[in-house]
Enzyme design. Structure first.
Site, PDB file in Angstrom:
ATOM      1  N   HIS A  20      -0.378 -31.604  33.182  1.00 14.47           N
ATOM      2  CA  HIS A  20       0.398 -32.360  32.203  1.00 14.47           C
ATOM      3  C   HIS A  20       1.672 -32.875  32.868  1.00 14.47           C
ATOM      4  CE1 HIS A  20       2.401 -28.468  31.993  1.00 14.47           C
ATOM      5  NE2 HIS A  20       3.442 -29.084  31.482  1.00 14.47           N
ATOM      6  N   ASN A  47       9.556 -30.727  28.313  1.00 10.15           N
ATOM      7  CA  ASN A  47       8.116 -30.498  28.392  1.00 10.15           C
ATOM      8  C   ASN A  47       7.347 -31.576  27.639  1.00 10.15           C
ATOM      9  OD1 ASN A  47       7.426 -29.753  25.655  1.00 10.15           O
ATOM     10  ND2 ASN A  47       8.413 -27.792  26.010  1.00 10.15           N
TER      11      ASN A  47
END
Length: 85
Positions: A20, A47
């Site tokens: 990711h 994030n």
């Protein structure tokens, strides 16, 4: 970083297989690292999982030791003007 609970994360084992994207947004000189029981310099990372993960969508990771590839597994984007002239 799914196990991040706060403070400065300095994991001893971290996969270098990226799955990711995250965004490095800042740094600090001294934040408490629970695993080392002392202050460590850190990167602030936004994030990609949203505000419910980490500290309101951010986490801190040790700076200066290439933890989880943060110093070496970097990518960037360059925007070009594609408008016809």
């Amino acid at each position: 970083m799914q196990t991040y609970i706060g403070g400065v994360s300095c994991p001893f084992i971290c996969s270098k297989h990226l799955d990711h994207g995250v965004l490095l947004v800042g740094y600090g000189s001294a934040g408490y690292s629970p695993i080392h029981l002392k202050d460590k310099p850190y990167w602030i990372i936004k994030n990609s999982w949203g505000e419910n993960c980490g500290e309101n969508g951010y986490y801190k990771i040790c700076r200066g030791s290439n933890v989880c590839g943060v110093d070496s597994l970097v990518s960037t984007v360059v925007a070009l003007n594609t408008k016809s002239q």
